[in-house]
Write a protein that holds these residues in place. Sequence first.
Motif, mmCIF file in Angstrom:
data_model
loop_
_atom_site.group_PDB
_atom_site.id
_atom_site.type_symbol
_atom_site.label_atom_id
_atom_site.label_comp_id
_atom_site.label_asym_id
_atom_site.label_seq_id
_atom_site.Cartn_x
_atom_site.Cartn_y
_atom_site.Cartn_z
ATOM 1 N N LYS A 219 22.469 -31.347 -99.057
ATOM 2 C CA LYS A 219 22.160 -31.780 -97.693
ATOM 3 C C LYS A 219 21.526 -30.643 -96.903
ATOM 4 C CE LYS A 219 24.453 -33.196 -93.408
ATOM 5 N NZ LYS A 219 25.763 -33.472 -92.747
ATOM 6 N N HIS A 220 22.123 -29.460 -96.967
ATOM 7 C CA HIS A 220 21.572 -28.316 -96.240
ATOM 8 C C HIS A 220 20.256 -27.846 -96.861
ATOM 9 C CE1 HIS A 220 24.768 -27.716 -93.373
ATOM 10 N NE2 HIS A 220 25.672 -27.756 -94.318
ATOM 11 N N LEU A 221 20.157 -27.968 -98.170
ATOM 12 C CA LEU A 221 18.932 -27.551 -98.854
ATOM 13 C C LEU A 221 17.738 -28.355 -98.363
ATOM 14 C CD1 LEU A 221 17.771 -25.759 -101.126
ATOM 15 C CD2 LEU A 221 18.245 -27.622 -102.711
ATOM 16 N N LYS A 222 17.959 -29.636 -98.079
ATOM 17 C CA LYS A 222 16.859 -30.504 -97.625
ATOM 18 C C LYS A 222 16.541 -30.317 -96.149
ATOM 19 C CE LYS A 222 18.902 -34.232 -99.158
ATOM 20 N NZ LYS A 222 19.166 -35.676 -99.351
ATOM 21 N N LYS A 223 17.508 -29.782 -95.388
ATOM 22 C CA LYS A 223 17.323 -29.745 -93.938
ATOM 23 C C LYS A 223 17.142 -28.345 -93.355
ATOM 24 C CE LYS A 223 19.817 -34.027 -92.886
ATOM 25 N NZ LYS A 223 20.903 -34.633 -92.087
ATOM 26 N N THR A 224 17.494 -27.312 -94.122
ATOM 27 C CA THR A 224 17.542 -25.968 -93.568
ATOM 28 C C THR A 224 16.553 -25.039 -94.258
ATOM 29 O OG1 THR A 224 19.902 -26.362 -93.225
ATOM 30 C CG2 THR A 224 19.118 -24.115 -92.928
ATOM 31 N N GLU B 225 28.007 -23.810 -103.486
ATOM 32 C CA GLU B 225 28.903 -24.913 -103.828
ATOM 33 C C GLU B 225 30.358 -24.481 -103.656
ATOM 34 O OE1 GLU B 225 29.416 -28.145 -107.478
ATOM 35 O OE2 GLU B 225 27.708 -26.779 -107.431
ATOM 36 N N SER B 226 30.648 -23.224 -103.990
ATOM 37 C CA SER B 226 31.992 -22.694 -103.809
ATOM 38 C C SER B 226 32.334 -22.561 -102.329
ATOM 39 C CB SER B 226 32.091 -21.321 -104.497
ATOM 40 O OG SER B 226 33.298 -20.677 -104.157
ATOM 41 N N LEU B 227 31.373 -22.113 -101.514
ATOM 42 C CA LEU B 227 31.615 -21.909 -100.088
ATOM 43 C C LEU B 227 31.779 -23.222 -99.333
ATOM 44 C CD1 LEU B 227 29.094 -19.030 -99.290
ATOM 45 C CD2 LEU B 227 31.585 -18.888 -99.195
ATOM 46 N N LEU B 228 30.938 -24.196 -99.658
ATOM 47 C CA LEU B 228 30.936 -25.450 -98.897
ATOM 48 C C LEU B 228 31.881 -26.493 -99.471
ATOM 49 C CD1 LEU B 228 27.125 -25.832 -98.085
ATOM 50 C CD2 LEU B 228 28.895 -24.592 -96.840
ATOM 51 N N GLY B 229 32.248 -26.329 -100.725
ATOM 52 C CA GLY B 229 33.230 -27.236 -101.300
ATOM 53 C C GLY B 229 32.672 -28.432 -102.041
ATOM 54 N N SER B 230 31.377 -28.674 -101.940
ATOM 55 C CA SER B 230 30.800 -29.813 -102.669
ATOM 56 C C SER B 230 29.304 -29.622 -102.854
ATOM 57 C CB SER B 230 31.049 -31.131 -101.929
ATOM 58 O OG SER B 230 30.198 -31.244 -100.794
ATOM 59 N N ARG B 231 28.810 -30.148 -103.953
ATOM 60 C CA ARG B 231 27.372 -30.061 -104.216
ATOM 61 C C ARG B 231 26.594 -30.926 -103.230
ATOM 62 N NH1 ARG B 231 24.889 -29.712 -110.145
ATOM 63 N NH2 ARG B 231 26.039 -27.790 -109.856
ATOM 64 N N GLU B 232 27.205 -32.028 -102.795
ATOM 65 C CA GLU B 232 26.519 -32.914 -101.853
ATOM 66 C C GLU B 232 26.149 -32.175 -100.574
ATOM 67 O OE1 GLU B 232 28.205 -35.075 -104.944
ATOM 68 O OE2 GLU B 232 29.275 -33.731 -103.570
ATOM 69 N N LEU B 233 27.070 -31.353 -100.068
ATOM 70 C CA LEU B 233 26.782 -30.588 -98.850
ATOM 71 C C LEU B 233 25.704 -29.545 -99.102
ATOM 72 C CD1 LEU B 233 30.218 -29.983 -97.081
ATOM 73 C CD2 LEU B 233 28.210 -31.120 -96.143
ATOM 74 N N VAL B 234 25.722 -28.933 -100.287
ATOM 75 C CA VAL B 234 24.688 -27.954 -100.631
ATOM 76 C C VAL B 234 23.320 -28.620 -100.590
ATOM 77 C CG1 VAL B 234 23.793 -26.411 -102.410
ATOM 78 C CG2 VAL B 234 26.257 -26.587 -102.057
#
Length: 387
Positions: free
Chosen positions: A174-179, A163-172
């Motif tokens: 998103k990647h969690l579901k796809k990667t 969350e710190s690296l990407l800047g938002s929980r939403e992006l975390v």
Amino acid sequence: MAAATLRSVLRRNRLLLLFETCHLRDRLFLSSSVDAAAVTVGGTMSPDPHFMVEYLVNSCGFSPSEAAKVSKPLAHLRATEKPDAVLNFMRSQGFDGAGIRKVISADPRYLCYNVETNLAPKFQFLRDLGLSESDIVDAILKNNGILLYNIHRSLVPKLEMWESLLGSRELVLKHLKKTGWFFFSSVEKTLHPNLKFLRDECGIPEERVSLVLRSHPKLISQKPESLRALVARADELGMPRQSRMFMWTLDVFQKVSKEAFEAKAELMRSFGWSESEFSSAARKAPTFLCMSLDMMRRKMEFFINIVGYTPSFIASQPTILLYGLQKRVIPRFRVLEMLNTKGLWTRRGKFVNYVQLSNTKFREKIVLPYKEKVPELLDILRAGDEQ
């Protein structure tokens, strides 16, 4: 003499009695063990140490050969109570048969987990993050290791770091579901050291690192020695570390091996690029190196043989190589050529400028003003869209 003989006989008899006693005890133990294991599979026990093969076929839908492979780590099981509970729980959480098989194939030991103390809290953790039931299924199918990790010692630190690296929980999320690799990297051994290296040794601001990681998080998830090797390659290319393209170059080199890089340099040399022109183009638009050799060749041939550009001009404008040939470059060239042959195109400019226009701008400025006189122009663009 007689006394010695008597003592010898007595000692022998005691040894025989001891042997028979031990033998009888072992037989009784073996008998009771077999009786305990001889409960039918219809209950919770089985006499067959490989009964899990049949269980996996009947309960999960595995083929016999798949079940034989998956059952190996489960050979110690004699009861189906825990596997039954795990399968029922996963079905209740939205997993279908294929999803269950995928998770169990990844690690059959999940069938030995305690639902209440191990699985249920992790599903609740994901719900608390804001994931829906279908989101959780997607996340676990991509990152089944989530089920292995301890919530407080592993999942929470990983979540906070990303969350710190990407800047938002939403992006975390998103990647969690796809990667599939997203939650596997160690915070202590991988993420922290890589971030510290980029920030402290390479002098790259954390905001710039973050900008690239939002779309390419895998860059910081690799082994620290691998990241250092990528930096060395970027240095060798002559890419300044303070350049905004430096991080993008690292991402490209992560995908393009040294061998592939050299093969593409050789191809461009065959079109007339010098070594310095290739390096300069790679610094300006590093992502063009991600193209296949075949596509790179086709684009160069089109721009040189059809458009009429010199190899040196293309080297000075390498972004033109980033656009789709069939969907964008060729249709737009045909539109301009048709307008030119009909005497309707009086303004002139570099074709590269028209390629760089957005689809909307190209239609508004080039196509729509002439749609009454040359209705075929829209058909040309549509044909490109269908490629």
